[in-house]
Design an enzyme around this catalytic site. Sequence first.
Site, PDB file in Angstrom:
ATOM      1  N   ASP A  94       0.850  -1.192   0.000  1.00 22.42           N
ATOM      2  CA  ASP A  94       0.000   0.000   0.000  1.00 22.42           C
ATOM      3  C   ASP A  94       0.883   1.239   0.000  1.00 22.42           C
ATOM      4  O   ASP A  94       1.858   1.302   0.749  1.00 22.42           O
ATOM      5  CB  ASP A  94      -0.925   0.027   1.223  1.00 22.42           C
ATOM      6  CG  ASP A  94      -1.970   1.123   1.074  1.00 22.42           C
ATOM      7  OD1 ASP A  94      -2.940   0.900   0.339  1.00 22.42           O
ATOM      8  OD2 ASP A  94      -1.766   2.217   1.652  1.00 22.42           O
TER       9      ASP A  94
HETATM   10  N1  LIG Z   1       2.457   3.618 -12.524  1.00 22.39           N
HETATM   11  C1  LIG Z   1       2.519   4.246 -11.328  1.00 22.39           C
HETATM   12  N2  LIG Z   1       1.590   3.952 -10.376  1.00 22.39           N
HETATM   13  C2  LIG Z   1       1.726   4.600  -9.180  1.00 22.39           C
HETATM   14  C3  LIG Z   1       2.733   5.539  -8.913  1.00 22.39           C
HETATM   15  N3  LIG Z   1       2.554   5.997  -7.636  1.00 22.39           N
HETATM   16  C4  LIG Z   1       1.489   5.334  -7.126  1.00 22.39           C
HETATM   17  N4  LIG Z   1       1.008   4.488  -8.063  1.00 22.39           N
HETATM   18  C5  LIG Z   1      -0.129   3.569  -7.934  1.00 22.39           C
HETATM   19  O1  LIG Z   1      -1.077   4.137  -7.066  1.00 22.39           O
HETATM   20  C6  LIG Z   1      -1.757   3.071  -6.429  1.00 22.39           C
HETATM   21  C7  LIG Z   1      -1.686   3.319  -4.930  1.00 22.39           C
HETATM   22  O2  LIG Z   1      -2.871   2.871  -4.367  1.00 22.39           O
HETATM   23  P1  LIG Z   1      -2.900   1.551  -3.439  1.00 22.39           P
HETATM   24  O3  LIG Z   1      -4.098   1.668  -2.578  1.00 22.39           O
HETATM   25  O4  LIG Z   1      -1.571   1.348  -2.796  1.00 22.39           O
HETATM   26  O5  LIG Z   1      -3.088   0.354  -4.467  1.00 22.39           O
HETATM   27  P2  LIG Z   1      -4.333   0.106  -5.443  1.00 22.39           P
HETATM   28  O6  LIG Z   1      -3.971   0.543  -6.824  1.00 22.39           O
HETATM   29  O7  LIG Z   1      -5.572   0.704  -4.856  1.00 22.39           O
HETATM   30  O8  LIG Z   1      -4.447  -1.457  -5.503  1.00 22.39           O
HETATM   31  P3  LIG Z   1      -4.623  -2.435  -4.230  1.00 22.39           P
HETATM   32  O9  LIG Z   1      -3.247  -2.840  -3.832  1.00 22.39           O
HETATM   33  O10 LIG Z   1      -5.466  -3.554  -4.767  1.00 22.39           O
HETATM   34  O11 LIG Z   1      -5.313  -1.614  -3.165  1.00 22.39           O
HETATM   35  C8  LIG Z   1      -1.047   1.765  -6.801  1.00 22.39           C
HETATM   36  O12 LIG Z   1      -1.739   1.141  -7.869  1.00 22.39           O
HETATM   37  C9  LIG Z   1       0.294   2.268  -7.259  1.00 22.39           C
HETATM   38  O13 LIG Z   1       0.898   1.377  -8.200  1.00 22.39           O
HETATM   39  C10 LIG Z   1       3.684   5.826  -9.951  1.00 22.39           C
HETATM   40  O14 LIG Z   1       4.617   6.617  -9.812  1.00 22.39           O
HETATM   41  N5  LIG Z   1       3.531   5.152 -11.118  1.00 22.39           N
END
Ligand SMILES: Nc1nc2c(ncn2[C@@H]2O[C@H](COP(=O)(O)OP(=O)(O)OP(=O)(O)O)[C@@H](O)[C@H]2O)c(=O)[nH]1
Length: 204
Positions: A77
């Site tokens: 996360d």
């Molecule tokens: N491609 C990319 N994605 C990013 C970057 N910074 C954050 N993210 C994405 O932002 C999201 C952060 O939200 P989280 O709640 O950690 O993860 P999520 O996408 O909701 O997916 P889950 O793990 O199923 O909760 C993740 O999908 C990260 O990969 C970046 O610099 N590049």
Amino acid sequence: MQTDIAYRLILASASPARRALLTGAGIDAEVIVSGVDESVVEADDAYTTSLALARMKARTVAANLPADPAALVLGCDSVLAFEGEVFGKPDSADEAIKRWTAMRGKSGVLHTGHHLTGLVSGLQAEAVGTTTVHFADVTDAEIEAYVASGEPLQVAGAFTLDGRGGAFVERIEGDPGNVIGLSLPLLRRLLADMNIPITSLWRR
Ligand SMILES: Nc1nc2c(ncn2[C@@H]2O[C@H](COP(=O)(O)OP(=O)(O)OP(=O)(O)O)[C@@H](O)[C@H]2O)c(=O)[nH]1
């Protein structure tokens, strides 16, 4: 570690970026999305929030899997710590604009919690990766255009390193993968804590 086990990694995340980082590093992870309601974590600092959510995601997926000694579940996360606030994904375009107006020309720390658990062994390892991010002094027009692209609304901290947002990050201090959502050197250390070499997860 039992040297005769061919371990398999289950990624408890919907993040395509996380899966792509693993694939690029030779690890074909199976994806099982946890569906965790992230609002349940009330922690008020980025470190605790990211770790608690990573743990919750991994454990939620692990609890619903058949007992397989070769299965390892990884939850992650990401949140941004900026001037005392903890930012996940922005709730609206207006919030993304407000955040970027405050962040431009300044820096924040992207925290990614990682929790790894073995299904049968009960072995687990967890850690938070931190990367300092220095934001460019972007213009109002650039903020408007970036938010209008929709990208900031999909990602923690309302910016990406490897997408359109890359133009608005001057430099970072720390692991870039940790910003994107998964730190490979940190994963290597977590696996090593469980006596599992990361090379054993590489596709044959
Ligand atoms: N491609 C990319 N994605 C990013 C970057 N910074 C954050 N993210 C994405 O932002 C999201 C952060 O939200 P989280 O709640 O950690 O993860 P999520 O996408 O909701 O997916 P889950 O793990 O199923 O909760 C993740 O999908 C990260 O990969 C970046 O610099 N590049």
